[in-house]
Design a protein around this motif. Structure first.
Motif, mmCIF file in Angstrom:
data_model
loop_
_atom_site.group_PDB
_atom_site.id
_atom_site.type_symbol
_atom_site.label_atom_id
_atom_site.label_comp_id
_atom_site.label_asym_id
_atom_site.label_seq_id
_atom_site.Cartn_x
_atom_site.Cartn_y
_atom_site.Cartn_z
ATOM 1 N N ASP A 90 0.859 -1.172 0.000
ATOM 2 C CA ASP A 90 0.000 0.000 0.000
ATOM 3 C C ASP A 90 0.908 1.238 0.000
ATOM 4 O O ASP A 90 1.620 1.489 0.977
ATOM 5 N N VAL A 97 0.043 -5.954 1.913
ATOM 6 C CA VAL A 97 -1.349 -6.362 2.122
ATOM 7 C C VAL A 97 -1.638 -7.593 1.272
ATOM 8 O O VAL A 97 -1.017 -7.800 0.220
ATOM 9 N N SER A 98 -2.572 -8.387 1.743
ATOM 10 C CA SER A 98 -2.948 -9.593 0.999
ATOM 11 C C SER A 98 -4.378 -9.524 0.480
ATOM 12 O O SER A 98 -4.686 -10.104 -0.563
ATOM 13 N N GLY A 100 -7.421 -7.683 -1.285
ATOM 14 C CA GLY A 100 -7.554 -6.573 -2.212
ATOM 15 C C GLY A 100 -8.922 -6.509 -2.861
ATOM 16 O O GLY A 100 -9.829 -7.275 -2.550
ATOM 17 N N THR A 187 -5.430 -2.430 -3.212
ATOM 18 C CA THR A 187 -6.052 -2.517 -1.901
ATOM 19 C C THR A 187 -7.434 -1.889 -1.980
ATOM 20 O O THR A 187 -7.675 -0.993 -2.805
ATOM 21 N N SER A 189 -8.824 0.104 0.047
ATOM 22 C CA SER A 189 -8.709 1.518 0.371
ATOM 23 C C SER A 189 -8.163 2.316 -0.811
ATOM 24 O O SER A 189 -8.699 3.364 -1.178
ATOM 25 N N THR A 205 -2.516 -1.551 -7.776
ATOM 26 C CA THR A 205 -1.333 -2.409 -7.894
ATOM 27 C C THR A 205 -1.167 -2.988 -9.297
ATOM 28 O O THR A 205 -0.057 -3.341 -9.696
#
Length: 361
Positions: A90, A97-98, A100, A187, A189, A205
């Protein structure tokens, strides 16, 4: 880009009638920027970054509060949770992070498009009319240097950007093929922020498409945060000679007022149009029967204080309706105004300024 910008401008004008779209998010567009617009494509060609009499004090910034989510009729959207395998970072927090989110748009036909953004602000060139008159001689010179000026003055299409709508982040994507899908992954967010569905700076990503697309993303790279806001749409002032056209969206030779009495009405309607010009007050008359259309054409571009007086002819006292426009140059964007007339004798009558949505009963 030009083909996409034409369609994008049409989408924009559904809610912002006096604006041009900036499909490619080109950075040349800014309040006070001087240049020319091709009315067929909406492409802007920069001649000077700003007016000589302009300072930062002329810029008025307002935070944007509305959503921006536009797409053509054969586009569908879906969301799905995805596993990022802990490999994604992020950019806002720097943590891996995993879990998404993937947002996908499916385009049923070639030429379909979507525009979804986090709006940042609207920036206006305050006092534009006075500033443009102050710098008019300079503008005439610059127009001549661009092949859009003469001894008469400035050709329509050359002028100044007066207002810009900026996006903090977002995307413009158009499909070059039918049955195509474009996806944005990141993510939850980051993606929600990028699309304006949450506050903050957005990110993604990865992006992918099943077939070819024309895409413009901000931020433009995966794993990055957006930089300065990008111009998404803008308003433009042009000239006809030395006459200012403050909200210019197309070439206009003269203005036209159309009276439509073909709405199942039966009244005969008398109409008197009057307006000021530098050559004096002008007055013209016509009438239109039920089921027909009449018009006042060749209203000069320098007309102002336009008054339209209507009389619905009756056995008793005629019913009267009046409309007033200070100036068509700021109010009749495409050069044409429509007045719809209603009433079945001897019942009530109504006149509607279609473009303004004003009804007089």
């Amino acid at each position: 880009m030009n083909r996409w910008n034409v369609q994008f401008t049409q989408l924009v004008r559904g809610s912002l009638p006096g604006y041009w779209g900036n499909w490619s998010l080109g950075r040349d567009i800014a309040p006070g920027a001087v240049g020319s617009i091709d009315p067929e494509t909406g492409s802007f060609r920069l001649a000077s970054e700003r007016l000589p009499g302009m300072t930062d004090a002329h810029l008025v910034r307002r935070n944007a509060s509305s959503d921006w989510n536009m797409m053509t009729s054969h586009v569908t959207r879906r969301e799905a949770a995805v596993d990022l395998d802990g490999s994604a970072v992020d950019p806002d927090t720097g943590t891996k992070v995993s879990a998404g989110l993937q947002v996908s748009w499916t385009f049923g036909r070639a030429g379909e498009m979507v525009s979804q953004c986090a709006l940042e602000s609207s920036v206006t060139l305050a006092g534009a009319d006075a500033l443009l008159q102050q710098d008019l001689d300079w503008l005439v010179e610059r127009a001549a240097m661009s092949g859009m000026g003469s001894s008469r003055g400035i050709s329509q299409g050359f002028g100044v950007v007066t207002q810009v709508l900026y996006a903090r982040s977002g995307l413009n994507v158009g499909s070059l093929s039918e049955d195509n899908t474009f996806s944005l992954t990141g993510t939850a967010s980051g993606v929600n922020k990028l699309l304006g569905e949450a506050k903050g700076k957005g990110s993604f990503t990865s992006s992918s498409s099943s077939k070819s697309v024309d895409k413009h993303l901000w931020p433009s790279e995966a794993g990055a945060l957006p930089g300065e806001p990008v111009p998404l749409a803008f308003a433009f002032a042009s000239f006809d000679g030395r006459l200012l056209l403050p909200s210019w969206i197309t070439h206009i030779g003269a203005y036209q007022l159309i009276l439509r009495n073909n709405n199942w009405g039966t009244y005969v309607v008398k109409a008197e149009l009057s307006y000021d010009t530098p050559r004096g007050r002008q007055k013209r008359n016509t009438s239109v029967s039920g089921g027909l259309v009449a018009s006042f054409g060749d209203i000069p571009l320098d007309a102002s204080n336009i008054d339209l007086a209507l009389e619905f002819v009756s056995i008793g006292a005629n019913e009267r309706r009046t409309f007033h426009w200070d100036s068509p140059r700021g109010q009749w964007l495409n050069g044409i105004r429509h007045i719809d007339l209603f009433g079945t004798w001897p019942g009530p009558t109504r006149a509607v300024d279609v473009e303004a949505g004003i009804a007089l009963e």
